[in-house]
Design an enzyme around this catalytic site. Sequence first.
Site, PDB file in Angstrom:
ATOM      1  N   HIS A   1      30.367  47.248  45.505  1.00 32.72           N
ATOM      2  CA  HIS A   1      30.619  45.521  45.366  1.00 32.72           C
ATOM      3  C   HIS A   1      29.992  44.991  45.811  1.00 32.72           C
ATOM      4  O   HIS A   1      29.708  43.617  45.242  1.00 32.72           O
ATOM      5  CB  HIS A   1      31.811  45.990  46.079  1.00 32.72           C
ATOM      6  CG  HIS A   1      33.050  46.067  45.641  1.00 32.72           C
ATOM      7  ND1 HIS A   1      33.823  46.549  44.534  1.00 32.72           N
ATOM      8  CD2 HIS A   1      34.054  47.639  45.964  1.00 32.72           C
ATOM      9  CE1 HIS A   1      34.487  47.169  43.963  1.00 32.72           C
ATOM     10  NE2 HIS A   1      35.153  47.451  45.397  1.00 32.72           N
TER      11      HIS A   1
ATOM     12  N   HIS B   1      47.568  53.146  55.488  1.00 30.86           N
ATOM     13  CA  HIS B   1      49.091  53.821  55.617  1.00 30.86           C
ATOM     14  C   HIS B   1      48.995  55.308  55.097  1.00 30.86           C
ATOM     15  O   HIS B   1      49.869  56.600  55.890  1.00 30.86           O
ATOM     16  CB  HIS B   1      49.985  53.227  54.706  1.00 30.86           C
ATOM     17  CG  HIS B   1      50.059  52.119  55.516  1.00 30.86           C
ATOM     18  ND1 HIS B   1      49.097  50.641  55.575  1.00 30.86           N
ATOM     19  CD2 HIS B   1      51.052  50.968  56.137  1.00 30.86           C
ATOM     20  CE1 HIS B   1      50.105  49.991  56.258  1.00 30.86           C
ATOM     21  NE2 HIS B   1      50.696  50.424  57.068  1.00 30.86           N
TER      22      HIS B   1
ATOM     23  N   HIS C   1      37.429  43.115  50.641  1.00 38.49           N
ATOM     24  CA  HIS C   1      37.539  44.421  49.063  1.00 38.49           C
ATOM     25  C   HIS C   1      38.525  43.547  48.333  1.00 38.49           C
ATOM     26  O   HIS C   1      38.556  43.228  47.313  1.00 38.49           O
ATOM     27  CB  HIS C   1      37.832  45.615  49.640  1.00 38.49           C
ATOM     28  CG  HIS C   1      37.950  46.803  48.445  1.00 38.49           C
ATOM     29  ND1 HIS C   1      39.324  47.135  47.662  1.00 38.49           N
ATOM     30  CD2 HIS C   1      37.103  47.317  48.150  1.00 38.49           C
ATOM     31  CE1 HIS C   1      38.781  47.226  46.933  1.00 38.49           C
ATOM     32  NE2 HIS C   1      37.626  47.816  46.797  1.00 38.49           N
TER      33      HIS C   1
ATOM     34  N   GLU D   1      39.579  42.321  44.945  1.00 45.50           N
ATOM     35  CA  GLU D   1      41.082  42.322  44.100  1.00 45.50           C
ATOM     36  C   GLU D   1      41.772  41.710  45.109  1.00 45.50           C
ATOM     37  O   GLU D   1      42.458  41.938  46.086  1.00 45.50           O
ATOM     38  CB  GLU D   1      41.232  44.059  44.514  1.00 45.50           C
ATOM     39  CG  GLU D   1      39.996  44.974  43.364  1.00 45.50           C
ATOM     40  CD  GLU D   1      40.464  46.350  43.594  1.00 45.50           C
ATOM     41  OE1 GLU D   1      41.176  46.709  44.042  1.00 45.50           O
ATOM     42  OE2 GLU D   1      39.102  46.935  43.323  1.00 45.50           O
TER      43      GLU D   1
HETATM   44 CO    CO Z   1      36.786  48.584  45.362  1.00 44.28          CO
END
Ligand code: CO
Length: 293
Positions: free
Chosen positions: A241, A121, A179, A209
Amino acid sequence: MKNKVVVSSIVCLLLLVLTLPAYGMHHGKSKPEKTGVLLVAFGSSIPEARVAFEHIEKKTREAFPEIPVRWAFTSHIIRKKMADEGKNLDSVAQALSNMAEEGFTHVAVQSLHTIPGEEFHELKQTIRAFEHIPEGFQKILTGLPLMGDQNDMERVVSAIISTIPEKRKPEEAVILMGHGTPHGSNVFYTALMWQLQLQDPNLFLGVVEGFPEISDILPILKKRNIQKVWLMPFMSVAGDHARNDMAGPEDDSWKSILNHAGINCEVILRGTGEYDEFVEIWIDHIRDAMKDF
Ligand code: CO
């Protein structure tokens, strides 16, 4: 006499209007047409992870051999880190300014994100700012991220299934690490999890997350007495990650959590950007954007 003046004025005006586009008076059309692709990723500070970007670029160049391909990276932390190492990476605004300067008239900006979340966005906002600048682009269009709609989601499910190593047995689970985000678009992950489950109940998707977490998946594994799990990143690159939160030696990595629960893990360190099956979806999104040029 008066009529003649009026008629000739109208003729003159008509001629002027008719010839205007040819003289390039119309906004931006004085420039020769020049099309470009701008690939936009979050970025990665891990050199081994960048093979994914190289692969995406190679596939993009193959798909559009006549069209110059440029890059921009949305993470300013990574841009700063890379600048400290002497590598200057462009932000989206920098890359677009350069492209405008170089005379590009049509630009397809392709988001290499996985879901239309916060970064996507923000990217759209930056692009909107470039839509109306004088002497700017005639057309600047955005390609959707990997999962933009239901059709993409189905293609992603097939891509996931076809990229699972053949050695994996049906009684072994596969857990993908997405993610995740506090943004509302996190529901793309939960929707994907359900669609994977429909295909194979031992396919799971968790996120770093957000929801679902590894702690939501672990009780299901225990209930089914799963002995082995294949861990795979569901991010364009197998970066920080994947290497730390998924497969790292720390106690809170997914691998450690599963190992502590008595489950063996096989780790795959390849981002989605390294597989043709996923990259083709992004490339089709570039194609879709270009349809409106
Ligand atoms: Co990250």
